[in-house]
Write an enzyme that holds these catalytic residues in place. Structure first.
Site, short mmCIF file in Angstrom:
data_model
loop_
_atom_site.label_atom_id
_atom_site.label_comp_id
_atom_site.label_asym_id
_atom_site.label_seq_id
_atom_site.Cartn_x
_atom_site.Cartn_y
_atom_site.Cartn_z
N SER A 68 -43.12 -50.27 -3.91
CA SER A 68 -43.87 -50.54 -5.13
C SER A 68 -43.13 -49.96 -6.31
O SER A 68 -42.37 -48.98 -6.17
CB SER A 68 -45.27 -49.91 -5.07
OG SER A 68 -45.93 -50.02 -6.32
N TYR A 122 -51.62 -43.03 -3.61
CA TYR A 122 -50.95 -44.29 -3.29
C TYR A 122 -49.48 -44.22 -3.70
O TYR A 122 -48.58 -44.60 -2.93
CB TYR A 122 -51.65 -45.44 -4.01
CG TYR A 122 -50.96 -46.78 -3.89
CD1 TYR A 122 -51.12 -47.57 -2.75
CD2 TYR A 122 -50.18 -47.28 -4.93
CE1 TYR A 122 -50.51 -48.81 -2.64
CE2 TYR A 122 -49.57 -48.52 -4.84
CZ TYR A 122 -49.73 -49.28 -3.69
OH TYR A 122 -49.11 -50.51 -3.59
#
Length: 292
Positions: A184, A197
């Site tokens: 990500s 996260y």
């Protein structure tokens, strides 16, 4: 699918919406993500390759499944409990003459991951590619509000799951096999409301690089894809409704990306087109410059 067509569909953004569970359901999103490009024609780049794809029921995973089916792959799709979404993805794979095995379960549990790999190999007879794509995220503005339960759950899904599947898959991989991890943009720049996260994606990035160096002598390539803001079920399942409505508007392109825009990168990394790539990450984030 033409860039201009996607821009046109996204010009009005998306309405406020929330889903009350994680992971979310693609069937409840408005608008539904774009996962299939009718102009994408497969050329057999993955013909008869057997692929395990975690989080393959929806979002990026569904788009990857569709593109891989067009390229001739056989897919084992791992998902939690979104059975309706998974069945739709299976139907899409079969529409393009692909084979699809659905395996529901919790990627955070080691026994399940080993069982899923065994079911895949027993069913298809081999394993050529592992894609660790399953993830969850939870919006929290203050670190004090991140419970130990949430922290553990996020790590179990996002990093433990990848670790378990890699260990289970490794004995079945051989020269020419590939591992692709969905990292990500937040692994590089962080996200103030997705602290745990972001930490998992940073860990997955480091694992990707380390694993690449560990396996390169065996002819197994390990790479990653780092999405920016992509319109997937994770978004309405994670963010407040007002944040969902403006999601992706801060990207240089002024909109969120669509899952279909990522799928070709996974095809590239799984095929011989990327034969001289390992330990690398492809950034698909709407134009944001990321160094690293």
């Amino acid at each position: 699918m033409k860039f201009s067509d996607i821009n046109k569909q996204q010009q009005d953004g998306q309405p406020k919406q929330m889903q009350q569970r994680q992971p979310g359901f693609e069937s409840e999103m408005n608008p539904e993500p774009i996962y299939d490009d009718p102009e994408y024609k497969g050329t057999g780049k993955l013909q008869d390759k057997v692929v395990i794809l975690t989080g393959g029921d929806s979002g990026i995973g569904r788009a990857v499944a569709v593109a891989f089916a067009k390229e001739g792959a056989k897919l084992s799709i791992i998902y939690a409990d979104e059975h309706e979404d998974a069945q739709k993805t299976k139907a899409l794979v079969e529409k393009y003459n692909g084979e699809c095995l659905l395996i529901p379960g919790d990627v955070g549990e080691e026994a399940f991951c080993f069982s899923a790999v065994k079911k895949t190999v027993d069913h298809f007879g081999q394993l050529d590619c592992l894609i660790n794509n399953a993830a969850e995220q939870h919006f929290q503005e203050n670190i004090e509000d991140i419970s130990l339960e949430q922290f553990d759950r996020t790590f179990k899904t996002n990093i433990y799951g990848a670790f378990h599947f890699i260990k289970a898959a490794k004995p079945h991989l051989r020269e020419g096999s590939t591992i692709i991890n969905t990292v990500s943009v937040v692994a590089y720049e962080g996200m103030p409301v997705l602290m745990d996260y972001s930490a998992t994606k940073g860990a997955l990035l480091a694992l990707t690089r380390s694993l690449s160096e560990n396996m390169v002598s065996e002819g197994i390539r390990v790479n990653g894809v780092a999405p920016g803001p992509i319109w997937t079920p994770l978004i309405p399942a994670s963010f407040p409704a007002d944040k969902v409505a403006e999601f992706g508007t801060d990207s240089p392109m002024g909109r969120p990306g669509q899952p279909v825009e990522l799928a070709p990168a996974y095809v590239h990394l799984a095929s011989e087109d990327s034969s001289y790539m390992s330990g690398q990450v492809i950034h698909i984030n709407g134009g944001k410059i990321v160094n690293g």
